[in-house]
Design an enzyme around this catalytic site. Structure first.
Site, PDB file in Angstrom:
ATOM      1  N   THR A   1      32.005   9.335  -5.014  1.00 22.01           N
ATOM      2  CA  THR A   1      32.075   9.476  -6.466  1.00 22.01           C
ATOM      3  C   THR A   1      32.210   8.118  -7.137  1.00 22.01           C
ATOM      4  OG1 THR A   1      33.201  11.575  -6.085  1.00 22.01           O
ATOM      5  CG2 THR A   1      33.226  10.733  -8.330  1.00 22.01           C
TER       6      THR A   1
ATOM      7  N   LYS B   1      38.649  13.598   6.580  1.00 20.50           N
ATOM      8  CA  LYS B   1      38.124  14.244   5.371  1.00 20.50           C
ATOM      9  C   LYS B   1      36.920  15.075   5.787  1.00 20.50           C
ATOM     10  CE  LYS B   1      36.386  12.848   0.771  1.00 20.50           C
ATOM     11  NZ  LYS B   1      35.020  13.416   0.758  1.00 20.50           N
TER      12      LYS B   1
ATOM     13  N   TYR C   1      35.757   9.620   7.128  1.00 16.70           N
ATOM     14  CA  TYR C   1      35.007  10.290   6.067  1.00 16.70           C
ATOM     15  C   TYR C   1      33.817  11.021   6.691  1.00 16.70           C
ATOM     16  CZ  TYR C   1      32.848  10.646   1.379  1.00 16.70           C
ATOM     17  OH  TYR C   1      32.312  11.086   0.200  1.00 16.70           O
TER      18      TYR C   1
END
Length: 296
Positions: free
Chosen positions: A44, A159, A131
Site C-alpha cells: 500500500t 503475514k 511477507y
C-alpha cells in the site's frame, strides 16, 4: 507490534515525488488513533515504485511522525544487495521491525527464497516479518517453507494471504501453519475482507490496508475480534462489504488511494504512474459509498 492492528499507510506522491507533508499527516492520524503498529513501505506504501533514496527518506519520516507507535519498514527489492542496504538503513532510522517480500522478475525457487531470508536475518538486529503476498510477488510459500524460514533468527511474524471466509476452513488453515512455526512467531492476516474471520480463527495481528487510512474503523473490528465478540466483529466488517467488493474489482491500493484523494488526505493524483486511481463512474461510486459509511 505483532498483535492487534498493524496499519499500512499510503506513500502519496505529488508531481512524481513523495508528498512528505501528506505522508506525515497520514502517520499522525494513525498515531492519534492508537494503532498497535505502523508499516511504512508495504505494498500500500508503493515501495516497489520508489528508488532507494526515496525509500530511505520515507523510513525516516515514518519514524519521526509515528510518535509512540512502533514502525515497521518494508525492505523488499529485486537484488539481495539492495535488500541488505534497505535493512541497514531502516534499522539506523529507528524502525522496530522490517517487512520482507520475495520480490522477483525471474520466478524464484524455494531455495532461493530461503537463502534470501537466511542472508537478511543474519544481518538484522530487529525482528522480521515474512511477507507472503502471491498476488504481487507471484511466489507461493508452502507451509513447509514457512516452517523452515520461521526457524531463522529474528523472524517474528508471518503475514499470510486471505483465508477462507468460512470460519472452520479459516481455523484449519491457520492451525496447519501454526503447527509448523515456533510459538513466538505470530501469524497475521492480510486481505481486509476476511480479517475479522482470521482474527477470530487464530491470527493475532491484522496487517491492514484500510487501517492505514481509516484506523478507527479498523481498530473497532480488531478489538471486537480480540475480545472474541464474533457477532460484533462480523457485523462491523459486514457493513463494509461494498468496500470489499471494490477491493476485489480494482485492487485495494487503487481504492484506498482514491479514497485518500476524495477525502483530501492525499493530492490527486497520488499514485506513481502507470498506476491510476479510480476514474469516472467507479470514482463516483466510491465517493457515494464513503459518504454513506462515514469511515474514520
Amino acid at each position: 507490534m505483532f498483535t492487534g492492528l498493524s496499519a499500512f499507510p499510503l506513500t502519496p506522491l505529488r508531481d512524481g515525488a513523495v508528498d512528505e507533508a501528506a505522508f506525515a499527516r497520514l502517520l499522525e492520524r494513525l498515531a492519534a488513533a492508537g494503532v498497535d503498529g505502523i508499516c511504512a513501505l508495504g505494498s500500500t506504501g508503493n515501495y516497489a515504485y520508489l528508488d532507494l533514496a526515496e525509500r530511505k527518506r520515507v523510513a525516516r519520516l515514518a519514524v519521526r511522525h509515528a510518535g509512540h507507535v512502533p514502525v515497521m519498514v518494508g525492505i523488499g527489492a529485486l537484488r539481495t544487495r539492495d535488500v541488505l542496504e534497505l535493512a541497514d538503513d531502516a534499522q539506523r532510522a529507528g524502525a522496530r521491525a522490517v517487512l520482507l517480500s520475495p520480490m522477483s522478475y525471474q520466478k524464484l525457487s524455494d531455495e532461493e527464497v530461503f537463502g534470501l531470508y537466511q542472508t537478511v536475518t543474519q544481518a538484522l538486529s530487529v525482528p522480521l516479518v515474512v511477507y507472503d503476498n502471491p498476488g504481487t510477488t507471484h511466489f507461493e510459500f508452502s507451509d513447509a517453507l514457512h516452517g523452515r524460514i520461521a526457524q531463522l533468527p529474528q523472524v517474528a511474524s508471518i503475514k499470510i494471504p486471505p483465508v477462507s471466509p468460512d470460519p472452520a476452513s479459516a481455523a484449519a488453515r491457520i492451525d496447519r501453519l501454526r503447527a509448523l512455526v515456533p510459538a513466538h512467531v505470530s501469524i497475521g492476516i492480510s486481505g481486509d475482507a476476511v480479517a475479522a474471520t482470521a482474527l477470530l480463527a487464530g491470527c493475532t495481528v491484522w496487517y491492514s490496508v484500510i487501517g492505514g487510512l481509516f484506523p478507527v474503523t479498523a481498530l473497532e473490528i480488531t478489538r471486537a475480534a480480540q475480545s472474541a465478540d464474533a457477532a460484533l466483529a462480523h457485523r462491523l466488517s459486514g457493513r463494509l462489504q461494498p468496500l470489499w467488493a471494490l477491493f476485489r474489482q480494482h485492487g485495494s491500493l487503487r481504492v484506498v488511494a482514491t479514497a485518500a484523494e476524495l477525502l483530501g488526505h492525499a493530492p490527486a493524483p497520488c499514485l506513481p504512474p502507470p498506476l491510476r486511481a479510480l476514474q469516472g463512474e467507479d470514482r463516483q461510486r466510491l465517493a457515494v459509498l464513503l459518504a454513506q459509511l462515514q469511515l474514520d
